[in-house]
Design a protein around this motif. Structure first.
Motif, PDB file in Angstrom:
ATOM      1  N   PHE A   1       0.874  -1.165   0.000  1.00 56.67           N
ATOM      2  CA  PHE A   1       0.000   0.000   0.000  1.00 56.67           C
ATOM      3  C   PHE A   1       0.912   1.216   0.000  1.00 56.67           C
ATOM      4  O   PHE A   1       1.370   1.671   1.035  1.00 56.67           O
ATOM      5  CB  PHE A   1      -0.902  -0.036   1.249  1.00 56.67           C
ATOM      6  N   ALA A   2       1.247   1.702  -1.180  1.00 54.27           N
ATOM      7  CA  ALA A   2       2.188   2.820  -1.331  1.00 54.27           C
ATOM      8  C   ALA A   2       1.412   4.123  -1.174  1.00 54.27           C
ATOM      9  O   ALA A   2       0.877   4.663  -2.126  1.00 54.27           O
ATOM     10  CB  ALA A   2       2.878   2.732  -2.687  1.00 54.27           C
ATOM     11  N   ASN A   3       1.373   4.614   0.037  1.00 56.95           N
ATOM     12  CA  ASN A   3       0.485   5.695   0.412  1.00 56.95           C
ATOM     13  C   ASN A   3       1.197   7.016   0.692  1.00 56.95           C
ATOM     14  O   ASN A   3       0.555   8.027   0.908  1.00 56.95           O
ATOM     15  CB  ASN A   3      -0.287   5.244   1.667  1.00 56.95           C
ATOM     16  N   ALA A   4       2.510   7.038   0.700  1.00 58.54           N
ATOM     17  CA  ALA A   4       3.245   8.254   1.065  1.00 58.54           C
ATOM     18  C   ALA A   4       3.050   9.337   0.008  1.00 58.54           C
ATOM     19  O   ALA A   4       2.963   9.056  -1.180  1.00 58.54           O
ATOM     20  CB  ALA A   4       4.726   7.945   1.237  1.00 58.54           C
ATOM     21  N   GLY A   5       2.980  10.552   0.440  1.00 57.60           N
ATOM     22  CA  GLY A   5       2.863  11.662  -0.489  1.00 57.60           C
ATOM     23  C   GLY A   5       2.342  12.904   0.209  1.00 57.60           C
ATOM     24  O   GLY A   5       1.966  12.870   1.368  1.00 57.60           O
ATOM     25  N   TYR A   6       2.359  13.995  -0.532  1.00 53.48           N
ATOM     26  CA  TYR A   6       1.842  15.246   0.012  1.00 53.48           C
ATOM     27  C   TYR A   6       1.335  16.112  -1.129  1.00 53.48           C
ATOM     28  O   TYR A   6       1.605  15.840  -2.298  1.00 53.48           O
ATOM     29  CB  TYR A   6       2.900  15.985   0.839  1.00 53.48           C
ATOM     30  N   GLY A   7       0.586  17.149  -0.796  1.00 54.61           N
ATOM     31  CA  GLY A   7       0.050  18.050  -1.794  1.00 54.61           C
ATOM     32  C   GLY A   7       0.509  19.469  -1.547  1.00 54.61           C
ATOM     33  O   GLY A   7       0.939  19.821  -0.455  1.00 54.61           O
ATOM     34  N   VAL A   8       0.434  20.266  -2.580  1.00 59.55           N
ATOM     35  CA  VAL A   8       0.785  21.677  -2.502  1.00 59.55           C
ATOM     36  C   VAL A   8      -0.378  22.473  -3.080  1.00 59.55           C
ATOM     37  O   VAL A   8      -0.846  22.162  -4.178  1.00 59.55           O
ATOM     38  CB  VAL A   8       2.077  21.975  -3.309  1.00 59.55           C
ATOM     39  N   PHE A   9      -0.853  23.438  -2.342  1.00 60.88           N
ATOM     40  CA  PHE A   9      -1.927  24.299  -2.814  1.00 60.88           C
ATOM     41  C   PHE A   9      -1.317  25.648  -3.166  1.00 60.88           C
ATOM     42  O   PHE A   9      -0.960  26.429  -2.293  1.00 60.88           O
ATOM     43  CB  PHE A   9      -3.013  24.442  -1.740  1.00 60.88           C
ATOM     44  N   SER A  10      -1.141  25.864  -4.468  1.00 62.66           N
ATOM     45  CA  SER A  10      -0.480  27.069  -4.934  1.00 62.66           C
ATOM     46  C   SER A  10      -0.893  27.337  -6.370  1.00 62.66           C
ATOM     47  O   SER A  10      -1.253  26.417  -7.112  1.00 62.66           O
ATOM     48  CB  SER A  10       1.045  26.882  -4.861  1.00 62.66           C
ATOM     49  N   GLN A  11      -0.839  28.571  -6.773  1.00 61.79           N
ATOM     50  CA  GLN A  11      -1.082  28.905  -8.169  1.00 61.79           C
ATOM     51  C   GLN A  11       0.118  28.446  -8.994  1.00 61.79           C
ATOM     52  O   GLN A  11       1.265  28.530  -8.545  1.00 61.79           O
ATOM     53  CB  GLN A  11      -1.278  30.406  -8.333  1.00 61.79           C
ATOM     54  N   VAL A  12      -0.134  27.972 -10.185  1.00 60.76           N
ATOM     55  CA  VAL A  12       0.943  27.453 -11.045  1.00 60.76           C
ATOM     56  C   VAL A  12       2.026  28.498 -11.240  1.00 60.76           C
ATOM     57  O   VAL A  12       3.227  28.200 -11.133  1.00 60.76           O
ATOM     58  CB  VAL A  12       0.377  26.982 -12.406  1.00 60.76           C
ATOM     59  N   ALA A  13       1.647  29.719 -11.500  1.00 60.77           N
ATOM     60  CA  ALA A  13       2.628  30.776 -11.755  1.00 60.77           C
ATOM     61  C   ALA A  13       3.491  31.077 -10.529  1.00 60.77           C
ATOM     62  O   ALA A  13       4.621  31.557 -10.664  1.00 60.77           O
ATOM     63  CB  ALA A  13       1.920  32.039 -12.215  1.00 60.77           C
ATOM     64  N   ALA A  14       2.984  30.759  -9.337  1.00 60.55           N
ATOM     65  CA  ALA A  14       3.714  31.045  -8.102  1.00 60.55           C
ATOM     66  C   ALA A  14       4.469  29.841  -7.561  1.00 60.55           C
ATOM     67  O   ALA A  14       5.109  29.916  -6.523  1.00 60.55           O
ATOM     68  CB  ALA A  14       2.741  31.561  -7.043  1.00 60.55           C
TER      69      ALA A  14
END
Length: 92
Positions: free
Chosen positions: A47-60
């Motif tokens: 169960f390869a569950n590791a990860g994270y997200g980033v909430f940002s505008q593409v240009a930034a």
């Protein structure tokens, strides 16, 4: 009819919180063996569950941030699966 999981071993990446932690509890209740930090025993499931997200505008969003995100979310998952798959194919 479900599969008997009492003698299966599962490798769970990032089992400290969220869906990883919930998966650990579910698997323990089903009688599965756990491999959380070391590769030992025969592996039946990954169960390869590791990860994270980033909430940002593409240009930034910097290229470094995107590379770091892919390093963890894609390549980290790929390495985990490959390492486990080699053991699984070898019958370990």
């Amino acid at each position: 009819m479900g599969r008997d999981l009492h003698h299966e071993v599962i490798v769970i990446a990032d089992a400290s919180a969220g869906s990883g932690a919930a998966t650990v509890l579910t698997c323990v209740r089903a009688g599965m063996g756990m491999v959380l930090a070391a590769w030992s025993g025969r592996i039946g499931t990954v169960f390869a569950n590791a990860g994270y997200g980033v909430f940002s505008q593409v240009a930034a969003t910097s290229d470094k941030l995107v590379r770091d995100l892919f390093k963890t979310n894609f390549f980290g998952t790929l390495r985990c699966i490959r390492k486990a798959l080699l053991r699984m194919l070898a019958g370990l």
